[in-house]
Write a protein that holds these residues in place. Structure first.
Motif, PDB file in Angstrom:
ATOM      1  N   ALA A 244       0.537  -1.632  -0.187  1.00  0.00           N
ATOM      2  CA  ALA A 244      -0.643  -0.092   0.041  1.00  0.00           C
ATOM      3  C   ALA A 244       1.069   0.930   0.146  1.00  0.00           C
ATOM      4  CB  ALA A 244      -1.181  -0.360   0.955  1.00  0.00           C
ATOM      5  N   GLY A 245       0.431   1.957  -0.926  1.00  0.00           N
ATOM      6  CA  GLY A 245       1.488   3.169  -1.261  1.00  0.00           C
ATOM      7  C   GLY A 245       2.913   3.637  -1.995  1.00  0.00           C
ATOM      8  N   LEU A 246       3.570   2.023  -2.507  1.00  0.00           N
ATOM      9  CA  LEU A 246       4.239   2.022  -2.804  1.00  0.00           C
ATOM     10  C   LEU A 246       4.404   1.413  -4.472  1.00  0.00           C
ATOM     11  CD1 LEU A 246       6.544   0.626  -0.116  1.00  0.00           C
ATOM     12  CD2 LEU A 246       7.017   2.691  -1.254  1.00  0.00           C
ATOM     13  N   THR A 247       3.126   1.550  -4.851  1.00  0.00           N
ATOM     14  CA  THR A 247       2.615   1.229  -6.537  1.00  0.00           C
ATOM     15  C   THR A 247       4.330   1.640  -7.516  1.00  0.00           C
ATOM     16  OG1 THR A 247       0.027   1.398  -5.992  1.00  0.00           O
ATOM     17  CG2 THR A 247       1.223   1.280  -8.256  1.00  0.00           C
ATOM     18  N   GLY A 248       4.336   0.648  -8.251  1.00  0.00           N
ATOM     19  CA  GLY A 248       5.732   0.565  -9.192  1.00  0.00           C
ATOM     20  C   GLY A 248       6.547   0.241  -8.042  1.00  0.00           C
ATOM     21  N   TYR A 249       7.293   0.162  -7.183  1.00  0.00           N
ATOM     22  CA  TYR A 249       7.951  -1.063  -6.962  1.00  0.00           C
ATOM     23  C   TYR A 249       7.655  -2.617  -6.633  1.00  0.00           C
ATOM     24  CZ  TYR A 249      10.636   3.158  -5.335  1.00  0.00           C
ATOM     25  OH  TYR A 249      10.564   4.445  -4.634  1.00  0.00           O
ATOM     26  N   ASN A 250       7.222  -2.760  -7.559  1.00  0.00           N
ATOM     27  CA  ASN A 250       6.023  -4.408  -7.446  1.00  0.00           C
ATOM     28  C   ASN A 250       6.974  -4.751  -9.175  1.00  0.00           C
ATOM     29  OD1 ASN A 250       4.084  -2.677  -8.263  1.00  0.00           O
ATOM     30  ND2 ASN A 250       2.815  -4.278  -8.595  1.00  0.00           N
ATOM     31  N   ALA A 296      11.048   1.595  -9.740  1.00  0.00           N
ATOM     32  CA  ALA A 296      11.160  -0.358  -9.754  1.00  0.00           C
ATOM     33  C   ALA A 296      11.870  -0.684  -8.554  1.00  0.00           C
ATOM     34  CB  ALA A 296      11.258   0.265 -10.556  1.00  0.00           C
ATOM     35  N   TYR A 297      11.537  -2.068  -8.506  1.00  0.00           N
ATOM     36  CA  TYR A 297      11.932  -2.938  -7.663  1.00  0.00           C
ATOM     37  C   TYR A 297      13.832  -3.546  -8.129  1.00  0.00           C
ATOM     38  CZ  TYR A 297      13.764  -6.344  -4.524  1.00  0.00           C
ATOM     39  OH  TYR A 297      13.459  -7.556  -3.641  1.00  0.00           O
ATOM     40  N   ARG A 298      14.919  -3.516  -7.412  1.00  0.00           N
ATOM     41  CA  ARG A 298      15.814  -3.952  -7.674  1.00  0.00           C
ATOM     42  C   ARG A 298      16.555  -4.453  -6.279  1.00  0.00           C
ATOM     43  NH1 ARG A 298      19.403   0.494 -10.155  1.00  0.00           N
ATOM     44  NH2 ARG A 298      17.399   1.439 -10.960  1.00  0.00           N
ATOM     45  N   ARG A 299      17.709  -4.927  -6.367  1.00  0.00           N
ATOM     46  CA  ARG A 299      18.375  -5.259  -5.106  1.00  0.00           C
ATOM     47  C   ARG A 299      19.521  -5.060  -5.217  1.00  0.00           C
ATOM     48  NH1 ARG A 299      16.130 -10.657  -6.297  1.00  0.00           N
ATOM     49  NH2 ARG A 299      13.962 -11.334  -4.759  1.00  0.00           N
ATOM     50  N   GLN A 333      20.158  -0.530   0.945  1.00  0.00           N
ATOM     51  CA  GLN A 333      19.156   0.794   0.990  1.00  0.00           C
ATOM     52  C   GLN A 333      18.863   0.394  -0.988  1.00  0.00           C
ATOM     53  OE1 GLN A 333      18.543   3.307   4.590  1.00  0.00           O
ATOM     54  NE2 GLN A 333      16.298   2.115   4.605  1.00  0.00           N
ATOM     55  N   SER A 334      17.652   0.564  -0.767  1.00  0.00           N
ATOM     56  CA  SER A 334      17.462  -0.052  -1.955  1.00  0.00           C
ATOM     57  C   SER A 334      16.330   1.344  -1.930  1.00  0.00           C
ATOM     58  CB  SER A 334      16.582  -0.857  -2.615  1.00  0.00           C
ATOM     59  OG  SER A 334      15.196  -1.132  -1.819  1.00  0.00           O
ATOM     60  N   ALA A 335      15.510   2.005  -3.557  1.00  0.00           N
ATOM     61  CA  ALA A 335      14.856   3.169  -3.515  1.00  0.00           C
ATOM     62  C   ALA A 335      13.649   2.471  -2.422  1.00  0.00           C
ATOM     63  CB  ALA A 335      14.894   3.365  -4.928  1.00  0.00           C
ATOM     64  N   ALA A 336      13.146   0.992  -3.265  1.00  0.00           N
ATOM     65  CA  ALA A 336      12.096   1.109  -2.688  1.00  0.00           C
ATOM     66  C   ALA A 336      12.271   0.784  -0.734  1.00  0.00           C
ATOM     67  CB  ALA A 336      11.484  -0.209  -3.177  1.00  0.00           C
ATOM     68  N   ASP A 337      13.169   0.322  -0.732  1.00  0.00           N
ATOM     69  CA  ASP A 337      13.787   0.416   1.341  1.00  0.00           C
ATOM     70  C   ASP A 337      13.348   1.763   1.642  1.00  0.00           C
ATOM     71  OD1 ASP A 337      13.980  -2.322   1.183  1.00  0.00           O
ATOM     72  OD2 ASP A 337      16.233  -1.844   0.630  1.00  0.00           O
ATOM     73  N   ILE A 338      13.822   2.137   1.055  1.00  0.00           N
ATOM     74  CA  ILE A 338      13.490   3.645   1.444  1.00  0.00           C
ATOM     75  C   ILE A 338      12.798   4.566   1.774  1.00  0.00           C
ATOM     76  CG2 ILE A 338      14.425   6.316   1.258  1.00  0.00           C
ATOM     77  CD1 ILE A 338      17.167   4.820   0.474  1.00  0.00           C
ATOM     78  N   ALA A 339      11.728   3.930   0.271  1.00  0.00           N
ATOM     79  CA  ALA A 339      10.753   4.833   0.017  1.00  0.00           C
ATOM     80  C   ALA A 339       8.954   3.748   1.097  1.00  0.00           C
ATOM     81  CB  ALA A 339       9.670   4.209  -0.912  1.00  0.00           C
ATOM     82  N   ASP A 340      10.275   2.699   1.474  1.00  0.00           N
ATOM     83  CA  ASP A 340       8.615   2.428   2.797  1.00  0.00           C
ATOM     84  C   ASP A 340       9.432   2.583   3.429  1.00  0.00           C
ATOM     85  OD1 ASP A 340       6.927   0.539   3.412  1.00  0.00           O
ATOM     86  OD2 ASP A 340       8.388  -1.532   3.728  1.00  0.00           O
ATOM     87  N   GLN A 341      10.259   2.567   4.619  1.00  0.00           N
ATOM     88  CA  GLN A 341      10.519   3.433   5.932  1.00  0.00           C
ATOM     89  C   GLN A 341       9.716   4.619   5.890  1.00  0.00           C
ATOM     90  OE1 GLN A 341      15.545   3.234   6.297  1.00  0.00           O
ATOM     91  NE2 GLN A 341      14.561   5.256   6.290  1.00  0.00           N
ATOM     92  N   ASN A 342      10.408   5.662   4.786  1.00  0.00           N
ATOM     93  CA  ASN A 342       9.746   7.208   4.418  1.00  0.00           C
ATOM     94  C   ASN A 342       8.094   6.945   5.121  1.00  0.00           C
ATOM     95  OD1 ASN A 342      12.041   8.119   4.688  1.00  0.00           O
ATOM     96  ND2 ASN A 342      11.899   8.476   1.708  1.00  0.00           N
TER      97      ASN A 342
END
Length: 388
Positions: A244-250, A296-299, A333-342
């Protein structure tokens, strides 16, 4: 002295232009090198109108999980570690447009297996894990490039610098599927994890630097660096349902990647056709691309390795073995990690309770790279060098 210089030029070019980066497991650093344009001759460059063909084989097995640089040994204790096995073959061809310019092409193939675990519905009470494997493979992303020696090789007997540029095509399958075990015990055909996809789905362009220099008698230093720009944000293949709130990182990203390496080498034996090397290297995927979108998602992550190597030349044939050992493994940390953290912290009023979000990744301890190349010279005459 001439034979020594010829063999060291050979070793320098082999070590500089041999395999560059190799996949490390869940951090999907894809094959970028394998263009070994000058390694099978008694000179370090291809002459005008000369060809070189060859192949490189690489293998790794990743199984140790890290969050940042901290290993997660409990994954081994619990038996739920992800294991990735990969075999990769690059077929290479190079052409001397002149004594200073070489054109290169690489046709890569990969075969990957991902072993993972799942708790079936019937085993929830006992927490029993079932291990299964999925696979993906085939043609990867084809690469073309051009390299240029800054100094005329006929005059540069103690060292030289090469610069290069290239393009990576989106020829590898980036949405390969396989039958994966489901919690109800059935199998479902699903998109494979980004780590074992043959391609990333993006057209990228690369820049590189390579060089070597005589340091003392038969001891040479060498260095090379490479960066692949992947401007495309994502390839459109789905990782999983979005948070939820992270559309695009999937959806999976088309990430940049980088590589750098430097070390020393020396030739031994009566004919000086056997060379040993020792280098340090770093390779990885950044959290953010230099160009293009970031959602978008990456490791992302990197490894630092020590790389021993050996190269042997017999006439127009060259054989090599490199075994980089990774002594630093870091899943950043990935961009998705940081977005989820924020996102999570925006709902928390007390900074003392802020959370840190950082995913894990499995890394290989080492990889194995075997190379072979054959130079197709314009004539059977072996080049000689004027030694001042």
């Amino acid at each position: 002295m001439k034979k020594l210089l010829q063999s060291l030029f050979l070793a320098a070019s082999t070590l500089v232009l041999q395999q560059q980066a190799s996949a490390q497991g869940c951090v999907a650093v894809r094959q970028m090198g394998g263009i070994n344009a000058m390694s099978a001759s008694s000179s370090y460059n291809l002459g005008k109108g000369e060809f070189q063909v060859g192949a490189n084989y690489r293998y790794f097995h990743s199984w140790r999980h890290f969050v940042g640089t901290e290993e997660q040994p409990q994954r081994q204790v619990l038996g739920n570690a992800v294991n990735i096995y990969q075999h990769a073959v690059d077929i290479n061809i190079s052409y001397g447009l002149s004594s200073r310019v070489q054109l290169n092409a690489t046709l890569p193939f990969v075969d990957s297996e991902r072993s993972q675990t799942l708790t079936l519905n019937k085993d929830v009470a006992t927490k029993t894990l079932t291990r299964y494997s999925v696979k993906a493979g085939g043609l990867a992303d084809i690469r073309f490039g051009a390299n240029y020696w800054l100094i005329d090789p006929k005059k540069a007997h103690k060292g030289n610098i090469m610069i290069g540029a290239g393009i990576k095509l989106a020829t590898g399958n980036y949405k390969a599927t396989d039958d994966a075990l489901q919690t109800d015990g059935t199998y479902k055909n699903v998109t494979m994890d980004q780590a074992i996809q043959p391609g990333d789905g993006g057209v990228g362009f690369s820049v590189e630097f390579q060089g070597f220099r005589q340091l003392h008698k038969n001891i040479y230093g060498f260095a090379n660096a490479y960066y692949l720009f992947n401007p495309k944000e994502s390839n459109g293949s789905f990782k999983s349902a979005a948070k939820a709130g992270l559309t695009g990182y999937n959806i999976y990203a088309c990430p940049d990647q980088y590589f750098a390496r430097a070390g020393f080498m020396t030739a031994v034996g009566k004919q000086k056709n056997l060379a040993f090397s020792l280098a340090g290297r770093v390779e990885g995927i950044p959290a953010y691309d230099a160009f293009g979108g970031q959602v978008a998602y990456r490791r992302p992550g990197y490894v630092v390795a020590v790389e021993p190597g050996v190269t042997y030349r017999k006439g127009q044939h060259t054989f090599s073995l490199f075994v980089p050992y990774n002594f630093i493994k870091n899943r950043i940390q990935s961009a998705a990690d940081i977005a989820d953290q924020n996102l999570q912290n925006s709902k928390i009023s007390d900074p003392a309770n802020y959370v840190h979000v950082q995913g894990d990744a499995a890394f290989a301890d080492y990889s194995i790279s075997l190379g072979y190349s054959f130079r197709i010279a314009k004539s059977a005459k072996v080049p000689t060098w004027k030694v001042n």
